[in-house]
Design an enzyme around this catalytic site. Structure first.
Site, mmCIF file in Angstrom:
data_model
loop_
_atom_site.group_PDB
_atom_site.id
_atom_site.type_symbol
_atom_site.label_atom_id
_atom_site.label_comp_id
_atom_site.label_asym_id
_atom_site.label_seq_id
_atom_site.Cartn_x
_atom_site.Cartn_y
_atom_site.Cartn_z
ATOM 1 N N SER A 1 44.873 5.114 0.115
ATOM 2 C CA SER A 1 44.036 6.262 1.081
ATOM 3 C C SER A 1 44.537 5.881 2.862
ATOM 4 O O SER A 1 45.118 5.240 2.773
ATOM 5 C CB SER A 1 42.890 6.280 1.213
ATOM 6 O OG SER A 1 42.191 7.567 1.977
ATOM 7 N N TYR B 1 33.476 4.690 2.980
ATOM 8 C CA TYR B 1 34.883 4.451 2.432
ATOM 9 C C TYR B 1 35.784 3.874 3.548
ATOM 10 O O TYR B 1 36.967 3.160 2.646
ATOM 11 C CB TYR B 1 35.226 6.427 2.266
ATOM 12 C CG TYR B 1 36.120 6.534 1.386
ATOM 13 C CD1 TYR B 1 36.682 6.073 -0.261
ATOM 14 C CD2 TYR B 1 37.158 7.407 1.824
ATOM 15 C CE1 TYR B 1 37.015 6.841 -1.074
ATOM 16 C CE2 TYR B 1 38.298 7.646 1.388
ATOM 17 C CZ TYR B 1 38.577 6.902 -0.031
ATOM 18 O OH TYR B 1 39.719 8.251 -0.455
#
Ligand code: NAP
Length: 255
Positions: free
Chosen positions: A142, A155
Site C-alpha cells: 500500500s 495499518y
C-alpha cells in the site's frame, strides 16, 4: 481439488498463479485478469462460496485459505505441484485509532494477516516458485507501506513490515529464477473500508465521497502487466494512486 488436477488443468500457458484474498476486491479482479492471460488461477480465501463461484466463472480452482492459520496454509500449499506466480494480496485494516487508544486485537489482526500471512505463504510456496524456472512474487502492500498517517499506525506499521519482508527477499533471492514486485496502491474502492469500519457502510462509503478512487480492476491490470514481462525484467515497486489523491493525507473532493 487434488494435487494432480491443479497440475493437469493448467490452461493456455500451462502456468499456475496463486492469488490470496481472491474472494473480493483486488484479489478477485487479479484472479480474473490472470485467468484472461492464460493462467490456471488457484484462488484462496475464507469465504469459499465466493471463490467457488469465481473459480467456476474463470475456469480456476478454489480452496479454503486462512493465511493466519499455519495448518490451513500447509494444507493449501500441499495440494500445489506447480506454482509460477504468487500474489500475496490477502490483508486489510481494522479501525482508525491513535496509538494512545490502540486496540491490541485490531493490531494483532493486521499484523497476523498482512505480515505473518505473507511470510507464511511465501515460505510455503517458495520452493515451487524457484522450481518453476521463472517465478514471480507480487505483494500488494500500500502507500501505507511508504508513509505514515495519524490514527493509522496499526495499518501503516503492518504494511511497512510487509513491504520490508518483500524487499528483503529481492536481495536474498538474487541468483534464483524468481522476480519480485511490490504493488503500492492508494485509495481503491473495494470492501477494504467496510472491513476497516467493521461493516459500517455509511462510514465506508464516505471514504470515497466526492472523488474518483481506483477500481480493483485498475490494480489488477497492473499486476497482470507485471506478470506478462519477460523473465529478465523485474518491476521492483509500483505506486499507483487516483489522480485525486497526492498521498495518504492529501486528496481533493468535489472538483
Ligand atoms: P477487500 O475487498 O476487503 O479484500 C480483502 C481480501 O483479503 C478478501 O478476499 C479477504 O477474504 C482476504 N482476507 C482477509 N483476511 C484473510 C485471511 N486471514 N486469510 C485469507 N484471506 C484473507 O480489500 P482489498 O482492497 O481488495 O484488499 C486487498 C489488499 O490490498 C490488502 O492487502 C489491502 O491491505 C491492500 N490495499 C488496499 C487498498 C484500498 O484502498 N482498498 C489500498 C492499498 C492496499 P476472506 O475474508 O474471504 O478471507
Amino acid at each position: 481439488m487434488t494435487t494432480s488436477n491443479v497440475q493437469h488443468a493448467a490452461n493456455a500457458t500451462g502456468k499456475v498463479a496463486v492469488v490470496t484474498g481472491a474472494s473480493s476486491g483486488i484479489g478477485a479482479a487479479t484472479a480474473r485478469a490472470l485467468a484472461r492471460d492464460g493462467y490456471l488461477v488457484v484462488l484462496g480465501a475464507r469465504r469459499t462460496d465466493r471463490i467457488d463461484a469465481l473459480a467456476a466463472e474463470i475456469g480456476g480452482r478454489a480452496m479454503y485459505l486462512d493465511v493466519t492459520d499455519p495448518a490451513s496454509v500447509e494444507r493449501f500449499a500441499g495440494t500445489l505441484e506447480r506454482v509460477d506466480v504468487l500474489v500475496n494480496n490477502a490483508g486489510g485494516a481494522k479501525g482508525l485509532a491513535t496509538v494512545a487508544e490502540a486496540d491490541l486485537d485490531d493490531w494483532r489482526w493486521m499484523w497476523e494477516t498482512n505480515v505473518v500471512g505473507t511470510l507464511r505463504m511465501t515460505k510455503a510456496l517458495l520452493p515451487a516458485l524457484i522450481a518453476s524456472g521463472d517465478g514471480l512474487i507480487v505483494t500488494v502492500t500500500s502507500i501505507a507501506a511508504l508513509e505514515v498517517y495519524d490514527n493509522g499506525a496499526g495499518y501503516t506499521s503492518a504494511k511497512h513490515a510487509q513491504g520490508v519482508l518483500h524487499r528483503t527477499l529481492r536481495g536474498e533471492l538474487l541468483g534464483t529464477p524468481v522476480r519480485l514486485t511490490e504493488i503500492c496502491p492508494g485509495m481503491v474502492e473495494t470492501e477494504f473500508s467496510l472491513v476497516r469500519f467493521d461493516g459500517d457502510a455509511e462510514r465506508a462509503d464516505a471514504v470515497y465521497d466526492g472523488l474518483t478512487p481506483l477500481s480493483a480492476d485498475d490494480v489488477a491490470e497492473v499486476i497482470a502487466f507485471t506478470a506478462s514481462r519477460p523473465p529478465h525484467v523485474n518491476l521492483d515497486q509500483i505506486v499507483l494512486k487516483p489522480r485525486d489523491q497526492a498521498d495518504a493525507r492529501r486528496n481533493v473532493r468535489n472538483r
